[in-house]
Design a protein around this motif. Structure first.
Motif, PDB file in Angstrom:
ATOM      1  N   THR A   5       0.829  -1.202   0.000  1.00 58.25           N
ATOM      2  CA  THR A   5       0.000   0.000   0.000  1.00 58.25           C
ATOM      3  C   THR A   5       0.860   1.248   0.000  1.00 58.25           C
ATOM      4  O   THR A   5       0.604   2.193  -0.743  1.00 58.25           O
ATOM      5  CB  THR A   5      -0.949   0.006   1.200  1.00 58.25           C
ATOM      6  OG1 THR A   5      -1.775  -1.140   1.114  1.00 58.25           O
ATOM      7  CG2 THR A   5      -1.817   1.240   1.218  1.00 58.25           C
ATOM      8  N   LYS A  38      -3.830  -2.456  -6.189  1.00 54.61           N
ATOM      9  CA  LYS A  38      -4.105  -2.617  -4.758  1.00 54.61           C
ATOM     10  C   LYS A  38      -4.943  -3.868  -4.518  1.00 54.61           C
ATOM     11  O   LYS A  38      -4.696  -4.619  -3.572  1.00 54.61           O
ATOM     12  CB  LYS A  38      -4.828  -1.389  -4.207  1.00 54.61           C
ATOM     13  CG  LYS A  38      -3.965  -0.174  -4.021  1.00 54.61           C
ATOM     14  CD  LYS A  38      -4.811   0.981  -3.494  1.00 54.61           C
ATOM     15  CE  LYS A  38      -4.011   2.247  -3.367  1.00 54.61           C
ATOM     16  NZ  LYS A  38      -4.829   3.380  -2.883  1.00 54.61           N
ATOM     17  N   ALA A  39      -5.925  -4.068  -5.382  1.00 49.86           N
ATOM     18  CA  ALA A  39      -6.766  -5.261  -5.254  1.00 49.86           C
ATOM     19  C   ALA A  39      -5.942  -6.526  -5.486  1.00 49.86           C
ATOM     20  O   ALA A  39      -6.105  -7.521  -4.774  1.00 49.86           O
ATOM     21  CB  ALA A  39      -7.936  -5.187  -6.232  1.00 49.86           C
ATOM     22  N   ASP A  40      -5.041  -6.484  -6.471  1.00 51.78           N
ATOM     23  CA  ASP A  40      -4.172  -7.631  -6.745  1.00 51.78           C
ATOM     24  C   ASP A  40      -3.340  -8.003  -5.516  1.00 51.78           C
ATOM     25  O   ASP A  40      -3.111  -9.170  -5.233  1.00 51.78           O
ATOM     26  CB  ASP A  40      -3.213  -7.342  -7.908  1.00 51.78           C
ATOM     27  CG  ASP A  40      -3.911  -7.223  -9.247  1.00 51.78           C
ATOM     28  OD1 ASP A  40      -5.087  -7.627  -9.357  1.00 51.78           O
ATOM     29  OD2 ASP A  40      -3.266  -6.724 -10.197  1.00 51.78           O
ATOM     30  N   ASN A  42      -4.122  -7.179  -2.415  1.00 50.64           N
ATOM     31  CA  ASN A  42      -4.957  -7.189  -1.219  1.00 50.64           C
ATOM     32  C   ASN A  42      -4.461  -6.125  -0.242  1.00 50.64           C
ATOM     33  O   ASN A  42      -4.240  -6.387   0.946  1.00 50.64           O
ATOM     34  CB  ASN A  42      -4.985  -8.580  -0.573  1.00 50.64           C
ATOM     35  CG  ASN A  42      -6.093  -8.712   0.442  1.00 50.64           C
ATOM     36  OD1 ASN A  42      -7.027  -7.906   0.473  1.00 50.64           O
ATOM     37  ND2 ASN A  42      -5.984  -9.718   1.293  1.00 50.64           N
ATOM     38  N   SER A  44      -5.842  -3.723   1.156  1.00 49.63           N
ATOM     39  CA  SER A  44      -6.743  -3.249   2.209  1.00 49.63           C
ATOM     40  C   SER A  44      -6.673  -4.149   3.437  1.00 49.63           C
ATOM     41  O   SER A  44      -7.382  -3.928   4.410  1.00 49.63           O
ATOM     42  CB  SER A  44      -8.174  -3.185   1.680  1.00 49.63           C
ATOM     43  OG  SER A  44      -8.597  -4.474   1.281  1.00 49.63           O
ATOM     44  N   ASN A  45      -5.807  -5.119   3.418  1.00 45.71           N
ATOM     45  CA  ASN A  45      -5.627  -6.035   4.541  1.00 45.71           C
ATOM     46  C   ASN A  45      -5.204  -5.253   5.785  1.00 45.71           C
ATOM     47  O   ASN A  45      -4.502  -4.254   5.684  1.00 45.71           O
ATOM     48  CB  ASN A  45      -4.570  -7.078   4.171  1.00 45.71           C
ATOM     49  CG  ASN A  45      -4.592  -8.289   5.064  1.00 45.71           C
ATOM     50  OD1 ASN A  45      -4.966  -8.202   6.225  1.00 45.71           O
ATOM     51  ND2 ASN A  45      -4.184  -9.415   4.529  1.00 45.71           N
TER      52      ASN A  45
END
Length: 164
Positions: A5, A38-40, A42, A44-45
């Motif tokens: 991130t 970011k989704a790839d 993850n 937001s973990n």
């Protein structure tokens, strides 16, 4: 925040800092690609918030534009290395890699300066021959140092002109 991130955030800063295109559409597309990345990863973990930032803290010490370009050239290279280890067939990763490669090309001189710093930090001054060379260059190095400090002093002591 996780490494990914912070990396993605700094990537956004780099792209905006160098204003690859300046158009809102271009920045919107980059933001969209970064969101997919970011989704790839993850990103937001919950572990993303743990620990220190990866790049942001390092950027704080580099204040002048030319200095920032040196450290940013290295950061861009690190992003490219990170992206090489992902699925390059995905359009958003391919686009981000292309944009970072374009940025790296504009920063090539700054990357060479960074390499000079790395080379200096790895220089071994244990051998007699290299010590002799270093001693013979000492006066020239001190001369350069005094020239640059004198120039800075003259600039800071010069009277400010009114720009009325």
């Amino acid at each position: 925040m996780t490494c990914q991130t912070y990396c993605l955030f700094v990537l956004s800063v780099i792209v905006i800092y160098f204003g690859c295109s300046g158009s809102a559409l271009f920045l919107s597309q980059l933001q969209h690609d970064i969101d997919k990345l970011k989704a790839d990863f993850n990103a937001s973990n919950s572990d993303v918030a743990d620990g220190n930032p990866v790049f942001i803290e390092k950027l704080k010490n580099w204040t002048e534009r030319n200095e920032k370009r040196i450290i940013l050239s290295q950061i861009v290279s690190l992003y490219l290395e990170m992206l090489k280890k992902t699925d390059m067939s995905k359009p958003h990763i391919k686009n981000l890699s292309e944009q970072l490669n374009t940025l790296r090309d504009t920063l090539s001189d700054d990357y060479k300066k960074f390499k000079d710093l790395v080379d200096l930090s790895n220089l071994q001054l244990t051998g007699l021959k290299i010590q002799r060379k270093a001693v013979s260059e000492l006066f020239s190095v001190l001369q350069k140092l005094l020239e640059t400090s004198t120039l800075k002093r003259k600039r800071s002591q010069s009277p400010k002109r009114c720009r009325c």
